[in-house]
Design a protein around this motif. Structure first.
Motif, mmCIF file in Angstrom:
data_model
loop_
_atom_site.group_PDB
_atom_site.id
_atom_site.type_symbol
_atom_site.label_atom_id
_atom_site.label_comp_id
_atom_site.label_asym_id
_atom_site.label_seq_id
_atom_site.Cartn_x
_atom_site.Cartn_y
_atom_site.Cartn_z
ATOM 1 N N SER A 94 0.832 -1.204 0.000
ATOM 2 C CA SER A 94 0.000 0.000 0.000
ATOM 3 C C SER A 94 0.866 1.254 0.000
ATOM 4 O O SER A 94 0.557 2.222 -0.690
ATOM 5 C CB SER A 94 -0.917 0.004 1.219
ATOM 6 N N LEU A 95 1.943 1.239 0.755
ATOM 7 C CA LEU A 95 2.853 2.383 0.797
ATOM 8 C C LEU A 95 3.492 2.622 -0.574
ATOM 9 O O LEU A 95 3.614 3.767 -1.018
ATOM 10 C CB LEU A 95 3.928 2.169 1.867
ATOM 11 N N VAL A 96 3.861 1.559 -1.252
ATOM 12 C CA VAL A 96 4.416 1.689 -2.602
ATOM 13 C C VAL A 96 3.386 2.327 -3.533
ATOM 14 O O VAL A 96 3.685 3.274 -4.264
ATOM 15 C CB VAL A 96 4.896 0.325 -3.154
ATOM 16 N N GLY A 97 2.156 1.821 -3.508
ATOM 17 C CA GLY A 97 1.100 2.389 -4.346
ATOM 18 C C GLY A 97 0.831 3.841 -4.032
ATOM 19 O O GLY A 97 0.642 4.674 -4.930
ATOM 20 N N PHE A 98 0.828 4.174 -2.749
ATOM 21 C CA PHE A 98 0.619 5.538 -2.287
ATOM 22 C C PHE A 98 1.726 6.447 -2.819
ATOM 23 O O PHE A 98 1.477 7.553 -3.306
ATOM 24 C CB PHE A 98 0.619 5.499 -0.760
ATOM 25 N N THR A 99 2.967 5.973 -2.757
ATOM 26 C CA THR A 99 4.119 6.729 -3.240
ATOM 27 C C THR A 99 4.036 6.948 -4.747
ATOM 28 O O THR A 99 4.308 8.052 -5.246
ATOM 29 C CB THR A 99 5.422 6.002 -2.862
ATOM 30 N N LEU A 100 3.648 5.925 -5.489
ATOM 31 C CA LEU A 100 3.508 6.054 -6.942
ATOM 32 C C LEU A 100 2.376 7.008 -7.308
ATOM 33 O O LEU A 100 2.496 7.788 -8.259
ATOM 34 C CB LEU A 100 3.299 4.683 -7.576
ATOM 35 N N ASP A 101 1.268 6.970 -6.549
ATOM 36 C CA ASP A 101 0.163 7.902 -6.797
ATOM 37 C C ASP A 101 0.615 9.339 -6.563
ATOM 38 O O ASP A 101 0.274 10.238 -7.328
ATOM 39 C CB ASP A 101 -1.029 7.580 -5.890
ATOM 40 N N GLU A 102 1.412 9.560 -5.518
ATOM 41 C CA GLU A 102 1.902 10.906 -5.244
ATOM 42 C C GLU A 102 2.787 11.404 -6.391
ATOM 43 O O GLU A 102 2.658 12.543 -6.841
ATOM 44 C CB GLU A 102 2.692 10.943 -3.941
#
Length: 182
Positions: A94-102
């Motif tokens: 989830s943190l990876v996805g969150f970082t990519l979305d940012e």
């Protein structure tokens, strides 16, 4: 920098593995490098390796476990993922996805967009769509849509999740959910 309960990931690299998209990068906690993350996308478990002596590694594992608990209590898994028991590997994904979305949203902000929605349509749980907004009224209209299964709506201040302030839009009536990376 995208951050969930003190954890962030930097120097993030993504690549295609045998079982989908993989990622690896350095794990940070409260701004200090504490370890390394690697999901090879090969069907196996991801590597979450903390630095330091045995005691320091155990301490970081405890912090990660607590962040995972708090995150999934606040943002429970939904849909077909609701049956899964949240764990640290899901949290890091989830943190990876969150970082990519940012990273993606920052590109659009330069063109005057004030928000970005990443969402799934009902009946299509394996594909995510992105919509951009330049006006609050457009966001309000988007949240009324009934064909949306889950959505994450980001604004410029939405990429830090702490106990103090919920910065990710969520609401059952609007059909939004913050399942980053899912």
């Amino acid at each position: 920098m995208a951050e969930i309960y003190g954890f962030s990931i930097k120097n993030l690299k993504t690549f295609t593995g045998r079982e989908g998209e993989g990622a690896q990068g350095n794990i940070y906690y409260n701004g200090k490098k504490v370890g390394w993350y690697n999901n090879s996308a090969d069907g196996g478990m991801a590597d979450i390796d903390f630095e330091g002596d045995w005691e320091r590694r155990r301490q970081m594992e405890g912090f990660l476990k607590e962040a995972t608990r708090k995150y999934y209590e606040r943002f429970p898994l939904t849909g077909e993922f609701a049956e899964l028991e949240p764990n640290e590997e899901l949290f890091m994904e989830s943190l990876v996805g969150f970082t990519l979305d940012e990273k993606e949203f920052k590109k659009y902000q330069k063109d005057g967009y004030i928000a970005m929605a990443v969402f799934q349509k009902r009946g299509d749980p394996y594909h995510e769509y992105t919509t951009l907004f330049k006006r609050q009224s457009a966001i309000d209209e988007f949240q009324k849509r009934t064909d949306i299964e889950s959505a994450r709506i980001y604004t410029k201040d939405a990429f830090i999740i702490t106990d103090e302030l919920a910065q990710l839009t969520q609401g059952k009536e609007q059909g939004t959910t913050p399942n980053m990376g899912m």
